[in-house]
Design a protein around this motif. Structure first.
Motif, PDB file in Angstrom:
ATOM      1  N   LYS A  18       0.834  -1.205   0.000  1.00  0.00           N
ATOM      2  CA  LYS A  18       0.000   0.000   0.000  1.00  0.00           C
ATOM      3  C   LYS A  18       0.872   1.259   0.000  1.00  0.00           C
ATOM      4  O   LYS A  18       0.662   2.165  -0.799  1.00  0.00           O
ATOM      5  N   GLY A  38       2.959  -4.254   9.145  1.00  0.00           N
ATOM      6  CA  GLY A  38       2.547  -3.373  10.245  1.00  0.00           C
ATOM      7  C   GLY A  38       3.385  -2.118  10.337  1.00  0.00           C
ATOM      8  O   GLY A  38       3.398  -1.436  11.357  1.00  0.00           O
ATOM      9  N   THR A  40       2.992   0.712   8.677  1.00  0.00           N
ATOM     10  CA  THR A  40       2.137   1.889   8.747  1.00  0.00           C
ATOM     11  C   THR A  40       1.092   1.660   9.837  1.00  0.00           C
ATOM     12  O   THR A  40       0.352   0.683   9.788  1.00  0.00           O
ATOM     13  N   ASN A 147      -0.976  -5.346  -7.275  1.00  0.00           N
ATOM     14  CA  ASN A 147       0.433  -4.946  -7.237  1.00  0.00           C
ATOM     15  C   ASN A 147       1.230  -6.231  -7.029  1.00  0.00           C
ATOM     16  O   ASN A 147       1.386  -6.701  -5.909  1.00  0.00           O
TER      17      ASN A 147
HETATM   18  N1  LIG Z   1       9.081  -6.666  -5.632  1.00  0.00           N
HETATM   19  C1  LIG Z   1       8.136  -5.844  -5.183  1.00  0.00           C
HETATM   20  N2  LIG Z   1       8.127  -5.535  -3.892  1.00  0.00           N
HETATM   21  C2  LIG Z   1       7.168  -4.698  -3.454  1.00  0.00           C
HETATM   22  C3  LIG Z   1       6.204  -4.129  -4.317  1.00  0.00           C
HETATM   23  N3  LIG Z   1       5.395  -3.338  -3.588  1.00  0.00           N
HETATM   24  C4  LIG Z   1       5.848  -3.427  -2.310  1.00  0.00           C
HETATM   25  N4  LIG Z   1       6.906  -4.231  -2.227  1.00  0.00           N
HETATM   26  C5  LIG Z   1       7.674  -4.571  -1.028  1.00  0.00           C
HETATM   27  O1  LIG Z   1       6.790  -5.155  -0.079  1.00  0.00           O
HETATM   28  C6  LIG Z   1       7.089  -4.707   1.237  1.00  0.00           C
HETATM   29  C7  LIG Z   1       5.873  -4.047   1.856  1.00  0.00           C
HETATM   30  O2  LIG Z   1       5.569  -2.872   1.167  1.00  0.00           O
HETATM   31  P1  LIG Z   1       4.784  -1.672   1.867  1.00  0.00           P
HETATM   32  O3  LIG Z   1       4.435  -0.692   0.807  1.00  0.00           O
HETATM   33  O4  LIG Z   1       5.527  -1.164   3.054  1.00  0.00           O
HETATM   34  O5  LIG Z   1       3.478  -2.455   2.328  1.00  0.00           O
HETATM   35  P2  LIG Z   1       2.238  -1.909   3.154  1.00  0.00           P
HETATM   36  O6  LIG Z   1       1.042  -2.552   2.560  1.00  0.00           O
HETATM   37  O7  LIG Z   1       2.252  -0.442   3.224  1.00  0.00           O
HETATM   38  O8  LIG Z   1       2.519  -2.569   4.564  1.00  0.00           O
HETATM   39  P3  LIG Z   1       2.033  -2.097   6.034  1.00  0.00           P
HETATM   40  O9  LIG Z   1       2.230  -0.631   6.150  1.00  0.00           O
HETATM   41  O10 LIG Z   1       2.906  -2.872   6.924  1.00  0.00           O
HETATM   42  O11 LIG Z   1       0.604  -2.498   6.127  1.00  0.00           O
HETATM   43  C8  LIG Z   1       8.264  -3.753   1.093  1.00  0.00           C
HETATM   44  O12 LIG Z   1       9.442  -4.465   1.352  1.00  0.00           O
HETATM   45  C9  LIG Z   1       8.200  -3.322  -0.366  1.00  0.00           C
HETATM   46  O13 LIG Z   1       9.475  -2.945  -0.858  1.00  0.00           O
HETATM   47  C10 LIG Z   1       6.268  -4.467  -5.710  1.00  0.00           C
HETATM   48  O14 LIG Z   1       5.486  -4.009  -6.532  1.00  0.00           O
HETATM   49  N5  LIG Z   1       7.258  -5.330  -6.068  1.00  0.00           N
END
Ligand SMILES: Nc1nc2c(ncn2[C@@H]2O[C@H](COP(=O)(O)OP(=O)(O)OP(=O)(O)O)[C@@H](O)[C@H]2O)c(=O)[nH]1
Ligand SMILES: [Mg+2]
Length: 473
Positions: A18, A38, A40, A147
């Motif tokens: 996200k 977690g 965020t 994604n």
């Molecule tokens: N390879 C790859 N990794 C991704 C992609 N999007 C996110 N990631 C990885 O996945 C992990 C989580 O990404 P975040 O964007 O922090 O996920 P989030 O949904 O915000 O997570 P929370 O805030 O913990 O709920 C990170 O290590 C990112 O680098 C993508 O499109 N490709």
């Protein structure tokens, strides 16, 4: 929506990307993205500004923690459907069990549209279905975004099948690879989730496009300016009696190379800032020609110079080009030159704010030998500088702000390496524009052919626009 500025909350399971999606969409590399689920915990609003004006907002939210329990409450909710979120928040506000759910519903309750992000490289699970059903029950306009984190596992079809029942629009958007056009397409899709937003989002898209064109024009100006400076650049120094001309020439060549490299680096920094990369070094892939020094033979080889051209470039690579001694005028000896050396220093000081290097050395020549390195008379130099500017630009625009890994993921083949010289593929008409430009700016004379400079800047702009539409760099 509460104001004229469209707002979208990015929701989903923890760790699905996200924050990465928000980071890429808003071109903000300061959004916290982390491999630890977690990361965020509170909502944060990221506002895209263009020319200082707020255009659109995206809210980064914590992931769903207890979707099944939340859904049970939603299903049992007896009140008016449009009040469901407000009621949920009011009832659970001080209940730590629902803390994340309360937090992530807040922006939606105040009118934000929903962008639901899932990782398409894992299968659909029961929790996801609960989340989707919750979102359906909110009644808010919503779009699903796939994604995919890993290309090797692809569950996109399964996700699409499920999404059909819950969302008004579905889009594949990869936070780690999306470029400008993917962002525009995402906004286009958002238009379709609620008719009310069509007009305002159309304006947002227009603003994005106008901003992109402006950046390209500026980038072309930075590149043209840096090339002009580099081609015209030279260093020179008067010789005193004690000087060894060969050593002085070597020293000057070193200074020359360093300063031309600095011109290039400064151009890179400008381009980088233009495309809003702030925090992270935009690391270049190992195979990139930009990993090699501007003056290394390897650079020139990789950029596709032929053997003859390379031979002719030898002087540049050795740093000895244009190293000529302005021979002693009026028969003044080295000794005499030293004697009036003080005068020369005074003369330079008197020149004040004007840069001494811009002043023809003839103007401050008091006789005696001078060693000069540059300006570079080799037309290939222009193509090398141009190629490197274009390649850097291509790396920058293809580096989404949400990506955090250093490495470029794409496979590297010999072909990729060979393709690096963009200018070797220029049409004869375009090479003509370059040749005329080189002729106009080379040497130390004033630039008279201003049209040549303008046509060259226009050519650079077209090349940038063409690169905008490619993704293989
Ligand atoms: N390879 C790859 N990794 C991704 C992609 N999007 C996110 N990631 C990885 O996945 C992990 C989580 O990404 P975040 O964007 O922090 O996920 P989030 O949904 O915000 O997570 P929370 O805030 O913990 O709920 C990170 O290590 C990112 O680098 C993508 O499109 N490709
Ligand atoms: Mg996050």
């Amino acid at each position: 929506m509460s104001s004229d500025i469209p707002e979208f909350a990015v929701l989903g399971h923890p760790n699905e990307g996200k924050s990465a999606v928000v980071s890429t969409l808003t071109e903000d590399d300061q959004v916290r993205v982390s491999p630890v689920p977690g990361e965020t915990t509170v909502c944060r609003t990221y506002t895209v500004k263009i020319d200082g004006k707020e255009i659109i907002r995206f809210v980064d939210t914590p992931g769903f923690q207890v979707p099944r329990q939340t859904l049970a409450w939603f299903n049992a909710y007896p009140g008016e459907p449009h009040r469901i979120l407000d009621e949920f928040i009011a009832v659970h506000e001080s209940d730590p069990f629902y803390a994340d759910e309360v937090e992530l519903f807040r922006p939606v309750a105040r009118g934000a549209g929903i962008i639901y992000v899932v990782n398409g490289s894992r299968p659909v699970r029961a929790d996801d279905l609960a989340e989707m059903e919750i979102l359906r029950l909110t009644g808010r306009p919503r779009m699903a975004v796939i994604n995919s984190k890993h290309a090797e596992n692809d569950y996109t079809r399964d996700w699409r099948r499920e999404f059909g029942k819950y969302f008004n629009s579905i889009r594949i958007f990869n936070a780690n690879t999306a470029n400008f056009y993917d962002r525009i397409k995402m906004l286009e899709s958002l238009k379709s989730i609620d008719q009310e937003w069509e007009l305002v989002l159309a304006r947002v898209i227009q603003a994005f496009q106008a901003e992109w064109e402006k950046r390209n024009r500026l980038a072309s100006a930075y590149i043209t300016h840096a090339i002009e400076k580099s081609i015209r650049f030279f260093v020179s120094r008067g010789l005193t009696g004690d000087d060894d001309p060969v050593l002085v020439q070597e020293e000057l060549a070193e200074v020359y190379r360093k300063q031309v490299r600095d011109i290039e680096t400064s151009m890179f920094h400008h381009i980088r800032a233009l495309f809003r990369h702030r925090l992270y070094e935009v690391s270049l892939p190992d195979y990139s020609v930009l990993q090699h020094d501007l003056f290394s033979r390897k650079t020139w080889e990789l950029l596709g110079l032929t053997r003859t051209q390379l031979a002719a470039a030898g002087a540049v690579l050795g740093g000895t080009m244009g190293a000529v001694a302005d021979t002693a005028a009026h028969g003044l000896s080295f000794g005499m030159f030293t004697a009036i050396g003080g005068l020369l220093g005074a003369g330079s000081a008197v020149l004040g704010g004007r840069r001494v290097a811009d002043k023809s050395p003839a103007g401050i020549r008091l006789g005696g030998d001078r060693i000069q390195v540059g300006p570079n008379e080799n037309p290939q130099f222009l193509y090398i500088l141009l190629d490197r500017g274009l390649i850097y630009y291509a790396h920058i625009i293809n580096r989404p702000h949400g990506r955090r890994e250093k490495r470029n993921i794409t496979d590297i083949t010999d072909d990729t390496v060979k393709k690096q010289g963009i200018t070797t593929a220029l049409t004869p008409a375009r090479r003509q524009v370059c040749a005329r430009y080189f002729k106009a700016v080379k040497g130390r004379r004033r630039i008279k052919d201003k049209k040549a400079v303008l046509s060259f800047a226009a050519l650079v702009l077209s090349l940038l626009e063409e690169l905008s539409q490619r993704t293989d760099y």
